[in-house]
Design an enzyme around this catalytic site. Structure first.
Site, mmCIF file in Angstrom:
data_model
loop_
_atom_site.group_PDB
_atom_site.id
_atom_site.type_symbol
_atom_site.label_atom_id
_atom_site.label_comp_id
_atom_site.label_asym_id
_atom_site.label_seq_id
_atom_site.Cartn_x
_atom_site.Cartn_y
_atom_site.Cartn_z
ATOM 1 C CG HIS A 1 -12.674 -35.185 39.891
ATOM 2 N ND1 HIS A 1 -13.329 -34.038 39.475
ATOM 3 C CD2 HIS A 1 -11.340 -34.937 39.705
ATOM 4 C CE1 HIS A 1 -12.441 -33.148 39.067
ATOM 5 N NE2 HIS A 1 -11.238 -33.670 39.190
ATOM 6 C CB CYS B 1 -5.988 -28.876 42.776
ATOM 7 S SG CYS B 1 -6.511 -30.599 42.722
ATOM 8 N N GLY C 1 -5.119 -29.483 36.949
ATOM 9 C CA GLY C 1 -3.964 -30.052 36.286
ATOM 10 C C GLY C 1 -3.098 -28.990 35.623
#
Length: 434
Positions: free
Chosen positions: A388, A418, A420
């Site tokens: 990632h 998603c 942060g």
């Protein structure tokens, strides 16, 4: 051309269509993708790009865009780089996000594009929405094309997690910390994963089983050569850490897949974040990775004039917010929001799904809550097995997803991740290479 232009005009005059019929319609002013390529994904700090700085990664990938597309660089009006470039101290990358983004990204986007062969008339910028930065860059270019601001642009997502950026220990003023959600933005990513596991009862067993499947799918895909049409060979200089000797190597394959990974082997790995819980491990969390991906976008009419192959149509993207302490559940809200805007049904209309596996906890949660068919999602494995590279993932998913659509001769691709600090993003594309 004339027919498509007429259809475009009529579509604005007649009642709007909905669902699949609307997004699969072909109009002259559609935003389309004519090239989607990426580098191999390499292990942070010890892999093939550990000694390769971000500027060179971006520069070389932009050269590949010109080479692979055979486009006249003069036609590209804007280039947008999605990059996060947080400071990393392996293996704590997943436990400390209290750092600032790379302030040099905008400089890099501009200088790398000029050095790669784009003219001074091709503008450049950078964007940062953490793990969705690559998709955000695509959305930025697509929106400019859709609004008529430009006709052609390049979106890049790139990250050197080996290189990192600057760090500061206390990012917020005390006034901000009086708000609990604001304070929760400082929570380490590993802590947010454990929060999801606890709050929604996602067991360690479920997470390890999901991770094992990701590794096994990536192994199968890599051995079968499924990644080959999305990856461009990448030549870099690697330094031997013991002798200091430098040598040039050409990278052609992702380094993340660990052949032979099983649920049993993952079950033996110790928790990575014991201060916060006992479910997330180095085996069921995304890998620290270097890599980049590039997407060439333009109006359909422009692509036809330039004889560019139309790979896919960009239909839209959207973003949403969630509680920062459970940031991993972002896709569970972003996906329904996007599909609602397009009047699509997840189970009936979507063929292939690329959901970023930041952690198995969030991937299992989103799969369960949304009722995703596992056979449609991350067919080639995801970030747990592939890695990632934060800023690159949003663009990398498009490369992988469209390649899988071509392989299976499927049409509708959905990507999501998603983000942060508590957000989620999703994008939708129609494959036109059937």
């Amino acid at each position: 051309m004339a027919t498509e232009r007429l259809n475009s005009i009529l579509s604005h005059l007649s009642p709007s269509k909905s669902g699949l019929s609307a997004i699969t319609q072909k109009n002259a002013d559609d935003v389309v993708i004519t090239l989607a390529i990426r580098t191999p994904l390499t292990k942070g700090f010890k892999g093939g790009m550990k000694d390769t700085p971000l500027d060179f990664i971006v520069y070389q990938l932009l050269k590949k865009v010109i080479e692979k597309s055979n486009i006249d660089p003069q036609m590209v009006e804007d280039i947008c780089l999605g990059n996060v470039s947080i400071d990393t101290t392996h293996p704590m990358i997943l436990t400390n996000m209290n750092k600032v983004s790379n302030s040099k990204a905008a400089y890099i986007a501009r200088a790398a594009s000029l050095a790669a062969g784009f003219p001074t008339t091709s503008a450049a910028s950078s964007v940062n929405r953490f793990c969705s930065s690559g998709l955000k860059a695509v959305q930025d270019i697509a929106n400019q094309i859709s609004s008529g601001s430009i006709e052609c642009g390049v979106a890049i997502g790139a990250e050197s997690m080996s290189e990192g950026g600057d760090r500061f220990e206390k990012p917020f003023h005390d006034a901000l910390l009086q708000n609990q959600d604001a304070e929760d933005c400082m929570q380490p990513m590993g802590q947010t994963s454990e929060n999801v596991g606890k709050d929604f009862d996602i067991s360690r067993e479920a997470q390890d089983k999901f991770a094992a499947e990701s590794y096994q799918r990536a192994e199968r895909a890599q051995k079968a050569g499924w990644f080959d049409d999305e990856i461009v060979p990448f030549t870099v200089t690697v330094k031997d850490p013991k002798t200091g000797e430098e040598k040039k190597v050409t990278l052609t394959k992702d380094e993340g897949p660990r052949y032979g990974t099983t649920f049993e082997s993952l079950s033996k790995i110790r928790p990575a974040f014991p201060a916060y819980g006992d479910k997330s491990t180095g085996g069921n969390s995304s890998q620290v990775t270097d890599g980049a991906a590039a997407i060439l976008l333009m109006k359909r009419s422009t692509a036809q004039k330039m004889n560019q192959p139309i790979l896919a149509k960009f239909c839209g993207a959207t973003v949403t917010g969630v509680a920062p302490r459970i940031m991993g559940i972002g896709p569970s809200l972003a996906i329904p929001k996007l599909l609602g805007k397009l009047n699509l049904n997840l189970q009936k209309d979507v063929d292939i799904i690329e959901l970023n596996e930041a952690f198995a906890s969030m991937a299992v949660y989103c799969t369960n809550v949304l009722g995703i068919d596992p056979s449609k999602m991350n067919v080639r494995g995801g970030a747990i097995a592939l890695g990632h590279p934060l800023g690159a993932t949003g663009a990398r998913q498009i490369c992988t997803g469209l390649s899988e659509c071509r392989r299976q001769k499927k049409k509708i691709l959905l990507t999501s991740m998603c983000i942060g600090t508590g957000q989620g993003m999703a994008g939708l594309f129609v494959n036109e290479q059937l």
